[in-house]
Design a protein around this motif. Sequence first.
Motif, PDB file in Angstrom:
ATOM      1  N   THR A   1      50.284  38.454  31.724  1.00 42.48           N
ATOM      2  CA  THR A   1      49.007  36.507  32.029  1.00 42.48           C
ATOM      3  C   THR A   1      49.261  36.214  31.735  1.00 42.48           C
ATOM      4  O   THR A   1      49.529  34.591  31.466  1.00 42.48           O
ATOM      5  CB  THR A   1      48.257  37.001  31.285  1.00 42.48           C
ATOM      6  OG1 THR A   1      47.619  37.572  30.174  1.00 42.48           O
ATOM      7  CG2 THR A   1      47.244  38.043  32.292  1.00 42.48           C
TER       8      THR A   1
ATOM      9  N   THR B   1      46.939  37.106  37.156  1.00 45.31           N
ATOM     10  CA  THR B   1      46.096  37.542  36.574  1.00 45.31           C
ATOM     11  C   THR B   1      45.739  39.011  37.036  1.00 45.31           C
ATOM     12  O   THR B   1      45.460  40.111  36.315  1.00 45.31           O
ATOM     13  CB  THR B   1      44.474  36.789  37.500  1.00 45.31           C
ATOM     14  OG1 THR B   1      44.494  36.714  39.072  1.00 45.31           O
ATOM     15  CG2 THR B   1      44.541  35.322  36.351  1.00 45.31           C
ATOM     16  N   ASP B   2      46.593  39.663  37.969  1.00 49.36           N
ATOM     17  CA  ASP B   2      46.242  40.899  38.649  1.00 49.36           C
ATOM     18  C   ASP B   2      47.771  41.150  39.187  1.00 49.36           C
ATOM     19  O   ASP B   2      47.795  40.431  39.890  1.00 49.36           O
ATOM     20  CB  ASP B   2      45.274  41.449  39.367  1.00 49.36           C
ATOM     21  CG  ASP B   2      44.942  42.259  40.523  1.00 49.36           C
ATOM     22  OD1 ASP B   2      45.938  43.253  40.084  1.00 49.36           O
ATOM     23  OD2 ASP B   2      43.954  42.372  41.447  1.00 49.36           O
TER      24      ASP B   2
ATOM     25  N   VAL C   1      48.570  44.414  40.324  1.00 50.69           N
ATOM     26  CA  VAL C   1      48.349  46.041  41.007  1.00 50.69           C
ATOM     27  C   VAL C   1      47.418  46.229  42.152  1.00 50.69           C
ATOM     28  O   VAL C   1      47.453  46.366  43.286  1.00 50.69           O
ATOM     29  CB  VAL C   1      47.452  46.854  40.396  1.00 50.69           C
ATOM     30  CG1 VAL C   1      46.691  48.063  40.388  1.00 50.69           C
ATOM     31  CG2 VAL C   1      47.810  47.088  38.823  1.00 50.69           C
ATOM     32  N   SER C   2      46.400  44.996  42.909  1.00 49.15           N
ATOM     33  CA  SER C   2      45.776  44.814  44.403  1.00 49.15           C
ATOM     34  C   SER C   2      46.566  43.873  44.755  1.00 49.15           C
ATOM     35  O   SER C   2      47.860  43.654  44.385  1.00 49.15           O
ATOM     36  CB  SER C   2      44.937  43.741  43.394  1.00 49.15           C
ATOM     37  OG  SER C   2      44.965  42.670  44.013  1.00 49.15           O
TER      38      SER C   2
ATOM     39  N   GLY D   1      46.742  40.573  44.525  1.00 44.95           N
ATOM     40  CA  GLY D   1      47.437  40.452  43.288  1.00 44.95           C
ATOM     41  C   GLY D   1      49.219  40.037  43.355  1.00 44.95           C
ATOM     42  O   GLY D   1      50.028  39.223  42.787  1.00 44.95           O
TER      43      GLY D   1
END
Length: 227
Positions: free
Chosen positions: A79, A4-5, A7-8, A11
């Motif tokens: 995703t 779902t992520d 970049v962070s 994630g």
Amino acid sequence: MGFTDLVSDAGLTVADKYLATRTYIVGHAPSQADVVTFKAISSAPDAEKYPHVARWYKHIASYEPEFSTLPGDPSKAYTAYGPETTELPVNPKDKPEEGSDDEDLFGSDSEEEDPEVVKEREARLAEYKKKKEAKPKVAAKSIVTLEVKPWDDETNLEEMEANVRAIEKDGLVWGASKFVAVGFGIKKLQINLVVEDEKISLDELQQQIEEDEDHVQSTDIAAMQKL
């Protein structure tokens, strides 16, 4: 569920856990699943914080000129791939709070126990631990396909392979190998090896092979599978 992520930190932590036991996002060969996931990551991940993602990212980057030829559906978003809910790390907030009733699985410590019952239980625990310690542990192993790329078509591939096989370590066994055409008359060495996971660091092994600067341009892990 899928990613779902990417970049962070959160994630990338999920992705690192997912890739700890995988060479590719899906299956045993590069595909569009790797391409769309690769493109969703803004830059090369920190190898110290996310070693498995960094290893995967470096490997997929070597296929960048061939991205459009890899199998799969390029229209799918990243995703659509990734871990199931059961594979996600447990959120510390979901754990029972200290002192909650959920922790009292065997009754209150305030109740006095029969000394004989306590003595018998401790004796059984000691016997169990003794048997467990005496049981031989099976070493976890992985079979790895490693690609070693030379500088050019004039590199002596036989010497390069001999230097690779000359590396001897406890927990490392070299297997079959072959030379695979890359293009423009250049061939790369593709060699199999079996490693004991606790004894051999693949990153360190790759670094040692790449120290042969007269022959080796770079190395990549093409495939890896637990035995």
